[in-house]
Write an enzyme that holds these catalytic residues in place. Structure first.
Site, PDB file in Angstrom:
ATOM      1  N   GLY A 167      23.940  34.408 -37.228  1.00 59.98           N
ATOM      2  CA  GLY A 167      24.315  33.003 -37.223  1.00 59.98           C
ATOM      3  C   GLY A 167      25.778  32.856 -36.859  1.00 59.98           C
ATOM      4  N   ARG A 168      26.402  31.798 -37.369  1.00 58.33           N
ATOM      5  CA  ARG A 168      27.808  31.542 -37.031  1.00 58.33           C
ATOM      6  C   ARG A 168      28.697  32.736 -37.381  1.00 58.33           C
ATOM      7  NH1 ARG A 168      26.518  26.574 -39.689  1.00 58.33           N
ATOM      8  NH2 ARG A 168      26.500  24.755 -38.313  1.00 58.33           N
ATOM      9  N   ILE A 169      28.551  33.227 -38.621  1.00 59.86           N
ATOM     10  CA  ILE A 169      29.440  34.301 -39.068  1.00 59.86           C
ATOM     11  C   ILE A 169      29.123  35.600 -38.341  1.00 59.86           C
ATOM     12  CG2 ILE A 169      30.155  35.689 -41.048  1.00 59.86           C
ATOM     13  CD1 ILE A 169      29.652  33.223 -42.802  1.00 59.86           C
ATOM     14  N   ARG A 189      16.064  36.567 -37.147  1.00 67.18           N
ATOM     15  CA  ARG A 189      14.702  36.025 -37.100  1.00 67.18           C
ATOM     16  C   ARG A 189      14.350  35.559 -35.703  1.00 67.18           C
ATOM     17  NH1 ARG A 189      14.241  31.346 -40.184  1.00 67.18           N
ATOM     18  NH2 ARG A 189      11.991  31.613 -40.418  1.00 67.18           N
ATOM     19  N   SER A 250      28.236  38.800 -47.731  1.00 68.52           N
ATOM     20  CA  SER A 250      27.319  37.656 -47.757  1.00 68.52           C
ATOM     21  C   SER A 250      26.962  37.301 -49.195  1.00 68.52           C
ATOM     22  CB  SER A 250      26.066  37.967 -46.936  1.00 68.52           C
ATOM     23  OG  SER A 250      25.189  36.880 -46.939  1.00 68.52           O
ATOM     24  N   GLU A 280      27.681  39.639 -60.028  1.00 65.63           N
ATOM     25  CA  GLU A 280      29.107  39.348 -60.168  1.00 65.63           C
ATOM     26  C   GLU A 280      29.341  38.217 -61.179  1.00 65.63           C
ATOM     27  OE1 GLU A 280      30.531  36.506 -56.657  1.00 65.63           O
ATOM     28  OE2 GLU A 280      29.666  38.345 -55.852  1.00 65.63           O
ATOM     29  N   HIS A 298      35.077  38.692 -53.962  1.00 68.34           N
ATOM     30  CA  HIS A 298      34.395  37.533 -53.370  1.00 68.34           C
ATOM     31  C   HIS A 298      35.415  36.589 -52.735  1.00 68.34           C
ATOM     32  CE1 HIS A 298      30.532  34.902 -53.708  1.00 68.34           C
ATOM     33  NE2 HIS A 298      31.183  34.665 -52.587  1.00 68.34           N
ATOM     34  N   GLY A 300      35.902  36.325 -49.253  1.00 68.12           N
ATOM     35  CA  GLY A 300      35.674  36.183 -47.827  1.00 68.12           C
ATOM     36  C   GLY A 300      36.104  34.846 -47.274  1.00 68.12           C
TER      37      GLY A 300
END
Length: 336
Positions: A167-169, A189, A250, A280, A298, A300
């Site tokens: 996807g975008r990332i 997918r 992710s 987490e 976490h 990102g």
């Protein structure tokens, strides 16, 4: 598909409850526009506090740390009509339960793409090159100086990068990785258009198992949902070769953490770069003891610019709903 947009009654000054501290300029803007109740601290709310909130507001602004499950939605008051999530991921929200109650859900897609891709690329470089180990060695005062065999890692140029989720990332990571000389392989997918594959120099693998058996570095960029939960289970982790590095910025639930630790301890994987964990903020003590694992908290999407942009999207979604329009970032139940 039937129109999923519920009644859009006009709500001139909705009561908005926010569960975490947001950037000052975002909170100031929300207070000016809405009857906003900001959080008085930046700690995770209890289930009881969340129940009190959903019973008393028109709009709830939660984050990924809030479990908006079916039980909580069932406890919502009749005035709750919008859950305007601060963040792109919505795996913590029961979308089906919200839809059944006629509650819209929105998120903040797109604004964190570049930040997350930057952090991912930093992990892709730092794990094979042992940057965290080197930094700790310097700080320890035990570094004896340069030597031909000191702190040897692995170059990433010429290696095959396997991207799970394009996807975008995933695409932003591919663009960065190509500049570092990595060969881009991906599993998605749906296959990307040929022109985009050519632009990214990307090769599609319809079969995830085949990708895992090909890649030298694997990075995860699929959202967490029913289809992707434990996508990298023990069987799939064992498909990866011993020299492979696994990167996950992710969601922790996509990777079987126990199986990952076992493979790292037994030398069946070369290392890992992790920004997220299955439970987490609790982290398996065995992970903490492994020198070939780079861990970040976490972070990102943790940039000032990204947080402000997320807040602006939340405000746009609330304003659209309050004006009787469909919010631009409405999330449907079948979101992927």
């Amino acid at each position: 598909m039937a129109d999923p947009h519920p009644d859009t009654r006009r709500c001139l000054r909705p009561r908005v409850i926010v569960t975490r501290e947001l950037p000052d300029q975002v909170e100031a803007r929300m207070k000016a526009l809405f009857d906003t109740v900001p959080s008085d601290d930046d700690s995770k709310w209890s289930a009881e506090r969340l129940r009190d909130a959903v019973a008393a507001c028109d709009v709830l602004v939660p984050t990924v740390t809030d479990a908006i499950d079916a039980a909580l939605i069932a406890a919502a008051g009749p005035r709750l009509k919008l859950i305007a999530n601060f963040g792109a991921g919505v795996n913590h929200i029961d979308l089906a339960a919200a839809r059944a109650r006629g509650i819209l859900v929105t998120n903040t897609p797109g604004v964190l793409t570049e930040d997350t891709a930057d952090l991912t690329m930093a992990l892709i470089v730092s794990v094979p090159r042992r940057l965290a180990e080197g930094e700790k060695l310097v700080r320890s005062g035990e570094w004896a100086g340069w030597s031909p065999s000191g702190m040897l890692g692995h170059r990433i140029g010429g290696k095959a990068l396997g991207i799970i989720g394009m996807g975008r990332i995933g695409q932003a990571v591919a663009a960065r990785a190509r500049a570092f000389g990595l060969a881009i392989h991906y599993h998605n997918r749906h296959r990307l258009p040929a022109v985009l594959e050519a632009q990214l120099g990307a090769t599609w693998h319809a079969d995830l198992d085949a990708l895992l058996a090909t890649a030298d570095i694997v990075t995860v960029h699929t959202p967490l949902n029913a289809d992707s939960h434990m996508l990298l289970d023990r069987r799939r982790i064992e498909l990866m070769r011993p020299h492979v590095f696994l990167i996950n910025a992710s969601r922790g639930g996509i990777v079987d953490e126990e199986a990952l630790v076992d493979s790292l301890e037994q030398g069946r994987l070369a290392g890992a770069g992790l920004d997220v964990w299955e439970h987490e903020p609790r982290i398996d003590p065995r992970l903490l003891a492994l020198p070939n694992v780079v861990m970040t908290p976490h972070m990102g999407s943790a940039t000032y610019e990204g947080r402000v942009a997320s807040g602006e999207k939340v405000i746009q979604n609330i304003r659209a709903w309050a004006d009787g329009h469909r919010p631009p970032d409405q999330v449907l139940e079948g979101w992927r």
